[in-house]
Design a protein around this motif. Structure first.
Motif, mmCIF file in Angstrom:
data_model
loop_
_atom_site.group_PDB
_atom_site.id
_atom_site.type_symbol
_atom_site.label_atom_id
_atom_site.label_comp_id
_atom_site.label_asym_id
_atom_site.label_seq_id
_atom_site.Cartn_x
_atom_site.Cartn_y
_atom_site.Cartn_z
ATOM 1 N N ASN A 2 0.840 -1.209 0.000
ATOM 2 C CA ASN A 2 0.000 0.000 0.000
ATOM 3 C C ASN A 2 0.876 1.261 0.000
ATOM 4 O O ASN A 2 0.736 2.150 0.836
ATOM 5 N N CYS B 273 -7.709 2.180 -3.519
ATOM 6 C CA CYS B 273 -7.724 2.209 -2.053
ATOM 7 C C CYS B 273 -6.785 1.156 -1.469
ATOM 8 O O CYS B 273 -6.116 1.393 -0.454
ATOM 9 N N LYS B 274 -6.744 -0.014 -2.098
ATOM 10 C CA LYS B 274 -5.837 -1.063 -1.627
ATOM 11 C C LYS B 274 -4.375 -0.648 -1.764
ATOM 12 O O LYS B 274 -3.525 -1.050 -0.959
ATOM 13 N N CYS C 13 -3.164 2.389 -1.489
ATOM 14 C CA CYS C 13 -2.827 3.593 -0.730
ATOM 15 C C CYS C 13 -2.983 3.359 0.771
ATOM 16 O O CYS C 13 -3.978 2.776 1.216
ATOM 17 N N THR C 14 -2.028 3.848 1.527
ATOM 18 C CA THR C 14 -2.106 3.742 2.983
ATOM 19 C C THR C 14 -3.216 4.631 3.523
ATOM 20 O O THR C 14 -3.598 5.635 2.903
ATOM 21 N N GLU C 15 -3.748 4.264 4.672
ATOM 22 C CA GLU C 15 -4.766 5.078 5.324
ATOM 23 C C GLU C 15 -4.096 6.294 5.956
ATOM 24 O O GLU C 15 -3.139 6.156 6.727
ATOM 25 N N LEU C 16 -4.564 7.481 5.639
ATOM 26 C CA LEU C 16 -3.943 8.715 6.117
ATOM 27 C C LEU C 16 -4.331 8.989 7.561
ATOM 28 O O LEU C 16 -5.479 8.791 7.962
ATOM 29 N N THR C 17 -3.367 9.482 8.343
ATOM 30 C CA THR C 17 -3.579 9.642 9.778
ATOM 31 C C THR C 17 -3.759 11.088 10.211
ATOM 32 O O THR C 17 -4.350 11.345 11.265
ATOM 33 N N GLU D 294 0.331 14.329 6.774
ATOM 34 C CA GLU D 294 0.586 13.181 5.895
ATOM 35 C C GLU D 294 -0.111 13.387 4.555
ATOM 36 O O GLU D 294 0.474 13.131 3.494
ATOM 37 N N ARG E 74 -9.021 15.533 2.686
ATOM 38 C CA ARG E 74 -8.721 15.603 1.266
ATOM 39 C C ARG E 74 -8.319 17.042 0.932
ATOM 40 O O ARG E 74 -8.649 17.975 1.665
ATOM 41 N N ASP F 106 7.594 1.193 8.396
ATOM 42 C CA ASP F 106 6.461 1.970 7.895
ATOM 43 C C ASP F 106 6.960 3.332 7.425
ATOM 44 O O ASP F 106 8.150 3.643 7.509
#
Length: 393
Positions: free
Chosen positions: A31, A150-151, A153-157, A161, A238, A305
């Motif tokens: 991701n 989506c798969k 890309c990492t989930e944004l925190t 970021e 976003r 990470d």
């Protein structure tokens, strides 16, 4: 023919593997799309192969410059070889492995093959081994494409970021990934007078207006350095708007000062033959990237990470945890950019099977990195190298 069963023609990895039926077992993608690079893996079972019943394929994609850059494979189930190959290809990406189905994996491969052909880039060697994945054109619906993105890309925190990834993609001219991070369609190309560049450093400041941030970015463009100032508005994690404010060309010396940071080094003497040091010697080395040099072997160890992207001040090389350099003369040199990281390397060595073969020699803190300079200096003894530096001051 079932979608998870493929039959290929002669001319693959080995005759027996090429003519065997192939049953899809599993696949994954890292991701790390927002970093601009991806690693993909596909595992097939070969029921007609009497000895080697498994085919493991590894693909490396670069969305900015090189497209479908690298391909390697292993026939059989040698777990050590699989681990070493996986680490060498994706160990430095800092991502998680996200499962794919066969259609998704084929679609991604075909997408990057098209990119190579469009940009007139050669495909990796051994095309016959993966050609069967290209024979049937795969089409995904828009919802399927979104799920696949989506798969990747990492989930944004946090907003930092989001902003760092967005600017990284924009300066790399990777606008499809940058668009994925926006709330609406708007012009993403704000630096049309710039070629694709490397996002070296970024400082983010809140403007005082809710959701509005001002960024000062150091960007390398074909060996030239610029400071680019931009303004971005964030809404619901976003990017809602993006504006160019100013640019300033700076010298390489000024860029080096902006990127300068301390380097901590610990030097050991190896009482055993340095040839026996390998990627299996320590826990951290197992996920290191290994490169050969005239005076020894370098092991670059990455963080597991990409949390450094979520910082208010981003630096490109903060994905590196540390470095081991094993010289032909029998020295082991550990280098890191913080005390916590050098202590992590020292603990890795102290808990490894090598601990009885290591004799501590010295420790240093330099105001700027010197290990790469040592590797290229021709010296094979770090202490003599330091003496030469002191003599030149």
């Amino acid at each position: 023919m079932k979608k998870d069963q493929l039959k290929v023609l002669r001319g693959g990895l080995l005759d027996s593997a090429a003519t065997s039926r192939k049953f899809f077992i599993s696949a994954y993608i890292t991701n790390t799309r927002l970093m601009g690079v991806l690693g993909m893996y596909i595992h097939f079972q070969l029921p007609d192969n009497e000895t080697m019943r498994d085919l493991h394929q590894f693909f490396y994609f670069d969305a900015e410059e090189y497209g479908f850059e690298s391909y390697q494979s292993i026939l059989g189930n040698d777990q050590q070889r699989l681990e070493e190959l996986e680490n060498s290809l994706i160990g430095g990406l800092g991502g998680k492995k996200i499962p794919l189905n066969l259609r998704e994996a084929q679609f991604l491969l075909q997408e990057y093959v098209r990119l190579n052909k469009k940009e007139k880039l050669p495909l990796p060697e051994n095309e016959k081994e993966y050609h069967f994945l290209l024979e049937q054109d795969i089409f995904l619906t828009d919802p399927e494409k979104y799920i696949l993105m989506c798969k990747q890309c990492t989930e944004l925190t946090n907003p930092y970021e989001l902003i760092n990834y967005f600017l990284m993609r924009c300066f790399g001219k990777d606008f499809s990934a940058a668009h994925f991070l926006t709330t609406q369609n708007f012009r993403l190309e704000r630096f049309s007078d710039f070629p694709a560049g490397t996002f070296c450093k970024n400082s983010i400041k809140e403007s005082g207006e809710p959701g509005v941030y001002r960024c000062e970015s150091l960007v390398e463009l074909e060996n030239n350095y610029y400071i680019a100032v931009t303004s971005l508005t964030v809404e619901q994690m976003r990017i809602r708007s993006y504006e160019r404010i100013s640019t300033l060309k700076i010298t390489q010396a000024e860029a080096a000062m902006m990127l300068a940071r301390s380097e901590f080094i610990s030097v050991y003497e190896l009482t055993d033959d340095p040839v026996f040091f390998s990627q299996s010697s320590t826990r951290l080395c197992r996920r290191a990237m290994e490169t050969e040099h005239e005076t020894g072997t370098l092991y670059m160890i990455f963080h597991p990470d990409n949390r450094h992207v979520a910082k208010k001040e981003y630096r490109l090389n903060e994905d590196v945890l540390g470095l081991y350099f094993v010289s032909l003369s029998g020295q082991l040199i550990c280098a890191a950019y913080s005390l916590d990281e050098i202590h992590c390397l020292e603990a890795d060595l102290a808990t490894s099977p090598l601990r009885k073969s290591l004799l501590p020699i010295s420790k240093y803190e330099f105001q700027e990195p010197v290990l790469y300079e040592f590797i290229q200096s021709g010296f094979d003894d770090f202490e003599l190298f330091v003496d030469a530096i002191k003599a030149g001051e």
